[in-house]
Design an enzyme around this catalytic site. Structure first.
Site, PDB file in Angstrom:
ATOM      1  N   TRP A 157      56.640  27.208  29.422  1.00  0.00           N
ATOM      2  CA  TRP A 157      57.884  26.975  28.546  1.00  0.00           C
ATOM      3  C   TRP A 157      58.639  25.771  29.117  1.00  0.00           C
ATOM      4  O   TRP A 157      59.598  25.275  28.318  1.00  0.00           O
ATOM      5  CB  TRP A 157      58.611  28.003  28.056  1.00  0.00           C
ATOM      6  CG  TRP A 157      59.004  28.862  29.101  1.00  0.00           C
ATOM      7  CD1 TRP A 157      58.417  29.967  29.605  1.00  0.00           C
ATOM      8  CD2 TRP A 157      60.281  28.791  29.783  1.00  0.00           C
ATOM      9  NE1 TRP A 157      58.934  30.701  30.620  1.00  0.00           N
ATOM     10  CE2 TRP A 157      60.217  29.813  30.759  1.00  0.00           C
ATOM     11  CE3 TRP A 157      61.272  27.907  30.043  1.00  0.00           C
ATOM     12  CZ2 TRP A 157      61.128  29.921  31.806  1.00  0.00           C
ATOM     13  CZ3 TRP A 157      62.147  27.893  31.014  1.00  0.00           C
ATOM     14  CH2 TRP A 157      62.175  28.950  32.104  1.00  0.00           C
ATOM     15  N   ASN A 158      58.601  25.744  30.353  1.00  0.00           N
ATOM     16  CA  ASN A 158      60.000  24.858  30.760  1.00  0.00           C
ATOM     17  C   ASN A 158      59.695  23.409  30.961  1.00  0.00           C
ATOM     18  O   ASN A 158      60.605  22.713  30.798  1.00  0.00           O
ATOM     19  CB  ASN A 158      60.134  25.497  32.416  1.00  0.00           C
ATOM     20  CG  ASN A 158      58.910  25.259  33.289  1.00  0.00           C
ATOM     21  OD1 ASN A 158      57.813  24.978  32.725  1.00  0.00           O
ATOM     22  ND2 ASN A 158      59.151  25.248  34.602  1.00  0.00           N
ATOM     23  N   PRO A 182      49.798  26.867  24.382  1.00  0.00           N
ATOM     24  CA  PRO A 182      51.332  26.640  24.857  1.00  0.00           C
ATOM     25  C   PRO A 182      51.930  27.972  24.606  1.00  0.00           C
ATOM     26  O   PRO A 182      51.508  29.100  24.311  1.00  0.00           O
ATOM     27  CB  PRO A 182      51.912  25.601  23.673  1.00  0.00           C
ATOM     28  CG  PRO A 182      51.366  26.171  22.339  1.00  0.00           C
ATOM     29  CD  PRO A 182      49.880  26.441  22.892  1.00  0.00           C
ATOM     30  N   GLY A 234      51.913  28.225  35.265  1.00  0.00           N
ATOM     31  CA  GLY A 234      52.867  29.390  34.893  1.00  0.00           C
ATOM     32  C   GLY A 234      53.121  30.088  36.046  1.00  0.00           C
ATOM     33  O   GLY A 234      53.030  29.802  37.384  1.00  0.00           O
ATOM     34  N   SER A 235      53.184  31.509  36.002  1.00  0.00           N
ATOM     35  CA  SER A 235      53.867  32.292  37.128  1.00  0.00           C
ATOM     36  C   SER A 235      52.476  32.711  38.213  1.00  0.00           C
ATOM     37  O   SER A 235      51.529  32.730  37.536  1.00  0.00           O
ATOM     38  CB  SER A 235      54.160  33.715  36.591  1.00  0.00           C
ATOM     39  OG  SER A 235      53.523  34.382  35.800  1.00  0.00           O
ATOM     40  N   GLU A 256      48.542  25.824  38.633  1.00  0.00           N
ATOM     41  CA  GLU A 256      49.968  25.626  39.085  1.00  0.00           C
ATOM     42  C   GLU A 256      50.735  26.662  39.019  1.00  0.00           C
ATOM     43  O   GLU A 256      50.988  26.772  37.923  1.00  0.00           O
ATOM     44  CB  GLU A 256      50.226  24.230  38.440  1.00  0.00           C
ATOM     45  CG  GLU A 256      49.216  23.168  38.200  1.00  0.00           C
ATOM     46  CD  GLU A 256      49.161  22.351  39.668  1.00  0.00           C
ATOM     47  OE1 GLU A 256      49.987  22.620  40.508  1.00  0.00           O
ATOM     48  OE2 GLU A 256      48.170  21.452  39.854  1.00  0.00           O
ATOM     49  N   CYS A 290      59.325  24.646  38.526  1.00  0.00           N
ATOM     50  CA  CYS A 290      58.752  25.180  39.789  1.00  0.00           C
ATOM     51  C   CYS A 290      58.870  24.530  40.968  1.00  0.00           C
ATOM     52  O   CYS A 290      58.877  25.104  42.264  1.00  0.00           O
ATOM     53  CB  CYS A 290      57.245  25.193  39.351  1.00  0.00           C
ATOM     54  SG  CYS A 290      56.708  23.627  39.134  1.00  0.00           S
ATOM     55  N   GLU A 387      61.652  32.799  43.225  1.00  0.00           N
ATOM     56  CA  GLU A 387      62.048  31.760  42.516  1.00  0.00           C
ATOM     57  C   GLU A 387      63.466  32.193  41.600  1.00  0.00           C
ATOM     58  O   GLU A 387      63.408  33.064  41.061  1.00  0.00           O
ATOM     59  CB  GLU A 387      61.118  31.382  41.343  1.00  0.00           C
ATOM     60  CG  GLU A 387      60.250  30.615  42.030  1.00  0.00           C
ATOM     61  CD  GLU A 387      59.155  30.058  40.727  1.00  0.00           C
ATOM     62  OE1 GLU A 387      58.450  30.830  40.343  1.00  0.00           O
ATOM     63  OE2 GLU A 387      59.023  28.778  40.618  1.00  0.00           O
TER      64      GLU A 387
HETATM   65  P1  NAP Z   1      54.148  32.719  32.549  1.00  0.00           P
HETATM   66  O1  NAP Z   1      54.794  34.064  32.355  1.00  0.00           O
HETATM   67  O2  NAP Z   1      53.191  32.692  33.692  1.00  0.00           O
HETATM   68  O3  NAP Z   1      53.554  31.968  31.291  1.00  0.00           O
HETATM   69  C1  NAP Z   1      52.717  30.608  31.263  1.00  0.00           C
HETATM   70  C2  NAP Z   1      51.847  30.823  30.243  1.00  0.00           C
HETATM   71  O4  NAP Z   1      50.689  31.778  30.337  1.00  0.00           O
HETATM   72  C3  NAP Z   1      52.372  30.936  28.888  1.00  0.00           C
HETATM   73  O5  NAP Z   1      51.687  30.133  27.784  1.00  0.00           O
HETATM   74  C4  NAP Z   1      52.271  32.368  28.611  1.00  0.00           C
HETATM   75  O6  NAP Z   1      52.321  32.501  27.490  1.00  0.00           O
HETATM   76  C5  NAP Z   1      50.863  32.535  29.126  1.00  0.00           C
HETATM   77  N1  NAP Z   1      50.716  34.106  29.605  1.00  0.00           N
HETATM   78  C6  NAP Z   1      51.289  34.951  29.670  1.00  0.00           C
HETATM   79  N2  NAP Z   1      50.821  35.942  30.093  1.00  0.00           N
HETATM   80  C7  NAP Z   1      49.536  35.733  29.796  1.00  0.00           C
HETATM   81  C8  NAP Z   1      48.347  36.530  30.093  1.00  0.00           C
HETATM   82  N3  NAP Z   1      48.196  37.920  30.433  1.00  0.00           N
HETATM   83  N4  NAP Z   1      46.798  35.933  29.907  1.00  0.00           N
HETATM   84  C9  NAP Z   1      47.237  34.411  29.665  1.00  0.00           C
HETATM   85  N5  NAP Z   1      48.211  33.736  29.434  1.00  0.00           N
HETATM   86  C10 NAP Z   1      49.279  34.349  29.490  1.00  0.00           C
HETATM   87  O7  NAP Z   1      55.123  31.695  33.200  1.00  0.00           O
HETATM   88  P2  NAP Z   1      56.405  30.994  32.505  1.00  0.00           P
HETATM   89  O8  NAP Z   1      57.589  32.208  32.690  1.00  0.00           O
HETATM   90  O9  NAP Z   1      56.118  30.683  31.226  1.00  0.00           O
HETATM   91  O10 NAP Z   1      56.906  30.018  33.598  1.00  0.00           O
HETATM   92  C11 NAP Z   1      57.464  30.033  34.652  1.00  0.00           C
HETATM   93  C12 NAP Z   1      56.600  30.116  35.581  1.00  0.00           C
HETATM   94  O11 NAP Z   1      55.450  28.754  35.619  1.00  0.00           O
HETATM   95  C13 NAP Z   1      57.337  29.821  37.176  1.00  0.00           C
HETATM   96  O12 NAP Z   1      56.853  30.742  38.067  1.00  0.00           O
HETATM   97  C14 NAP Z   1      57.239  28.603  37.515  1.00  0.00           C
HETATM   98  O13 NAP Z   1      57.219  28.258  38.768  1.00  0.00           O
HETATM   99  C15 NAP Z   1      55.720  28.129  36.896  1.00  0.00           C
HETATM  100  N6  NAP Z   1      55.621  26.851  36.752  1.00  0.00           N
HETATM  101  C16 NAP Z   1      54.664  26.309  37.618  1.00  0.00           C
HETATM  102  C17 NAP Z   1      54.563  24.849  37.562  1.00  0.00           C
HETATM  103  C18 NAP Z   1      53.672  24.095  38.683  1.00  0.00           C
HETATM  104  O14 NAP Z   1      53.132  23.059  38.266  1.00  0.00           O
HETATM  105  N7  NAP Z   1      53.085  24.729  39.640  1.00  0.00           N
HETATM  106  C19 NAP Z   1      55.169  23.963  36.455  1.00  0.00           C
HETATM  107  C20 NAP Z   1      55.812  24.735  35.594  1.00  0.00           C
HETATM  108  C21 NAP Z   1      56.351  26.020  35.868  1.00  0.00           C
HETATM  109  P3  NAP Z   1      53.296  33.159  26.500  1.00  0.00           P
HETATM  110  O15 NAP Z   1      54.684  32.251  26.894  1.00  0.00           O
HETATM  111  O16 NAP Z   1      53.122  32.915  25.108  1.00  0.00           O
HETATM  112  O17 NAP Z   1      53.593  34.583  26.595  1.00  0.00           O
END
Ligand code: NAP
Length: 485
Positions: A157-158, A182, A234-235, A256, A290, A387
Site C-alpha cells: 500500500w505504501n 494490489p 511487502g513484509s 522486495e 522500505c 522498521e
Molecule cells: P504486507 O502485509 O506484506 O502486504 C504486502 C502485500 O501482500 C499486500 O498486497 C497484501 O495484501 C499482501 N498479503 C498480505 N498477506 C498475504 C498472504 N498471506 N499471502 C499473499 N499476500 C499477502 O506488507 P505491507 O504492510 O502492505 O507493506 C509494508 C512492507 O512492505 C514493509 O515491510 C516495507 O518495508 C515493505 N516494502 C518493501 C519494498 C521493497 O521494495 N523492498 C517496497 C515497499 C514496501 P492486503 O494488503 O490486501 O492484505
C-alpha cells in the site's frame, strides 16, 4: 468503466479485470480514506473460481502475447506511459485519497511510476542475447531470452502506483502476461493504472487485476504450476510465507521485503546537506517507506550542533490531510500503523531514550502520529531493531568509523544504507563495507528507474528496475550449433 469516479465523498464500487472484462462481485471489501476515516468505495472480494479463471485467461493470452515483437510491446508500453502522464493529476488525487500521502508526493510517485514504463519500453528493444562464434573447435553458441510465462505481482500500500509499474512494465516488456494483486488498502490507483493500460491497447488477458482475501489469492497463485513467476513487495513475514508456498513448483521469485536502513553522518560531512537528505529520507510518505532512514548514527562530536538544527527543521513540517495545500506529512495508513509506532516510542523512552521534540497534532484525528525526535537511542531498544515505518527520528551517537560500520551492519535487513562524508577515501571505504543492496553516498535517495533496486539478507532476492529488471521475467535458452563438415 470510468476510473475518474473517485471524487470526494462519493462512494464507488470498482471491479476486477479478468480476460479483458471488468467484473464486480456480490461480496466486497470497503476501502477507507486514512485522512478522514470515511469510506471511499468498495472492491470485489474475489472467489476461488474467479482466481482460477484469471490464471486460465492469463495463460491463454500468454500463448499469443509472448509472440508479439519487441517493437509491438514497446509501443503498447509507450502508449500506456503517455496515458499515465496525461492523467497524472487524477491518478495523484486518487492515490492521496486512498493512501494519505500529500498530493505533491503523490504526483511525484506517478512520475516515478511512469518512468518504469518508459524505461522498460526502451530496454526491450535492445535486449539481445549473445552469439559466440566457435569459441571451441567445431561449435558455436547463441543465447535467446524467453518470457518465463504468467507472472503474479503482489504489491503493498505504501507506493500503490510505482510498486505496480516497476513490476508490470518489466514483465510485459519481457513478454509475460500478468495478474496484479494490489493491497486491499490502496486498490483504486491500481485499478486506474490498469484501466489506462487497457486503453493503451494491450490484448485481453495480458493484464489482469484481482482483489480480495490476500491469503487465499496468494496461496492459489503460489500453488498453481501455471503461474511461473511471483514478484512480491511487502513484509519479510509474508515474503517468507510465499517463498514456502512456492517451493512445490520451483516458481521463479522476486522478493522486495522490509528494510532497516542506517543513515550515518560523519564529522566531516556537510551538515546542512546531510540534514536535508535525512529529513527527506525519513519523512517521505510519513516514514512509511522500505528505504526510509531508520537507524540514525551521528558522530558524537556533532551532537550540540545537530539537535537544534533538526528541531528547527521538524518545526517547519506541517501535518494534515494530503489534499490540503502545503501539507508535508499526511496520515498514517491506519490505526494499527499508529499504534505500532507509539509502542516503539514508549519502549525506547522506558529504556532511556530522550524525546527532544514532538509536534502538536492533537486535533487531526486517529490516523496521525506527530513528527518526533528521539536521542540517546541504543540497540537494546526495539526501535533500533525494527522498521519504524513512521515519522520518528531515532538518533544514536558513535565515536569511530569501525564502530559505526559494525553497528550499521548488525541487522538481518539489507535493503538500503546511507552515509554522509566529504572524505573521498572514507566514501569508498564505507560504501564497500556496508552490507546492503543499495548505498546512498551523500544522497538520501537511491531509487531511480535506471538503477537496480533490491536487497540482500532478509530484505529479499532479485533486483527490479535498472538494466537487470527484465531478467527477473526471462529465462535464457542456450543454442549450441555443431559445425557439420
Ligand atoms: P504486507 O502485509 O506484506 O502486504 C504486502 C502485500 O501482500 C499486500 O498486497 C497484501 O495484501 C499482501 N498479503 C498480505 N498477506 C498475504 C498472504 N498471506 N499471502 C499473499 N499476500 C499477502 O506488507 P505491507 O504492510 O502492505 O507493506 C509494508 C512492507 O512492505 C514493509 O515491510 C516495507 O518495508 C515493505 N516494502 C518493501 C519494498 C521493497 O521494495 N523492498 C517496497 C515497499 C514496501 P492486503 O494488503 O490486501 O492484505
Amino acid at each position: 468503466m470510468n476510473f475518474l469516479q473517485l471524487n470526494d465523498n462519493q462512494l464507488i464500487k470498482q471491479a476486477n479485470l479478468i480476460d479483458g472484462q471488468w467484473l464486480t462481485s456480490n461480496n466486497s471489501i470497503t476501502v477507507y480514506n486514512p485522512a478522514t476515516t470515511q469510506a471511499l468505495g468498495e472492491i470485489p472480494l474475489i472467489d476461488e473460481q474467479n482466481v482460477e479463471n484469471t490464471i486460465h485467461a492469463a495463460l491463454k493470452s500468454f500463448n499469443s502475447y509472448s509472440k508479439s515483437t519487441s517493437y509491438e510491446k514497446s509501443l503498447w508500453l509507450l502508449k500506456w506511459y503517455d496515458l499515465v502522464l496525461a492523467h497524472a493529476d487524477d491518478l495523484a488525487k486518487i492515490l492521496t485519497q486512498e493512501q494519505g500521502k500529500p498530493l505533491a508526493e503523490a504526483k511525484a510517485e506517478i512520475q516515478y511510476a511512469a518512468s518504469f514504463i518508459q524505461w522498460f519500453a526502451e530496454q526491450i528493444k535492445s535486449d539481445h542475447g549473445l552469439t559466440l562464434a566457435e569459441p571451441v573447435a567445431g561449435k558455436s553458441f547463441a543465447t535467446h531470452k524467453h518470457p518465463v510465462g504468467v507472472a503474479a505481482l503482489i504489491t503493498p500500500w505504501n507506493f500503490p502506483a510505482a510498486m505496480i509499474t516497476r513490476k508490470a512494465a518489466a514483465a510485459l516488456a519481457a513478454g509475460c502476461t500478468i495478474i496484479i494483486k494490489p493491497s486491499e488498502l490502496t486498490p483504486f490507483t491500481a485499478i486506474a493504472l490498469v484501466e489506462l493500460a487497457q486503453r493503451a491497447g494491450f490484448p485481453d488477458g495480458a493484464i489482469n487485476l484481482i482483489t480480495g482475501d490476500a491469503a487465499m489469492i496468494g496461496d492459489k497463485l503460489c500453488q498453481d504450476v501455471r503461474v511461473k513467476k511471483l514478484s512480491f513487495t511487502g513484509s519479510t513475514r509474508v515474503g517468507q510465507q510465499l517463498f514456502q508456498q512456492s517451493a512445490n513448483n520451483i516458481k521463479r521469485l522476486s522478493l522486495e521485503l522490509g528494510g532497516n536502513a542506517p543513515f550515518i553522518i560523519f564529522d566531516d560531512a556537510n551538515l546542512d546537506q546531510a540534514i536535508s537528505a535525512l529529513i527527506q529520507s525519513k519523512f517521505r510518505n510519513n516514514g512509511q517507506t522500505c528505504v526510509a532512514a531508520n537507524r540514525i548514527y551521528v558522530d558524537i562530536k556533532l551532537k550540540q550542533q545537530l539537535v537544534p538544527m533538526l528541531i528547527e527543521r521538524l518545526k517547519q513540517l506541517t501535518c494534515g490531510n494530503g489534499l490540503t495545500e502545503d501539507v508535508d506529512l499526511g496520515p498514517m495508513i491506519n490505526s494499527s500503523a499508529v499504534s505500532k509506532v507509539a509502542t516503539l516510542v514508549t519502549d525506547a523512552l522506558a529504556k532511556g531514550a530522550q524525546c527532544v521534540y514532538q509536534a502538536d497534532i492533537k486535533h487531526l484525528g486517529p490516523h496521525y502520529y506527530p513528527a518526533t525526535l528521539l536521542t540517546e537511542v541504543n540497540m537494546q531498544m526495539a526501535i533500533a531493531n525494527s522498521e519504524i515505518f513512521g515519522p520518528v527520528l531515532a538518533i544514536q551517537w558513535f565515536s569511530h568509523e569501525a564502530e559505526v560500520i559494525s553497528l550499521a551492519n548488525n541487522t538481518d535487513a539489507g535493503l538500503a544504507a546511507y552515509f554522509f562524508s566529504d572524505n573521498i577515501h572514507r566514501c569508498q571505504r564505507v560504501a564497500n563495507a556496508l552490507d546492503f543492496g543499495m548505498v546512498g553516498i551523500n544522497s538520501g535517495m537511491v531509487s531511480h528507474a535506471i538503477s537496480p533496486f533490491g536487497g540482500i539478507k532478509y530484505s529479499g532476492i532479485g533486483r527490479e528496475g535498472g538494466h537487470t529488471g527484465l531478467a527477473e521475467y526471462q529465462y535464457i535458452k542456450a543454442h549450441c550449433f555443431g559445425h557439420l563438415s
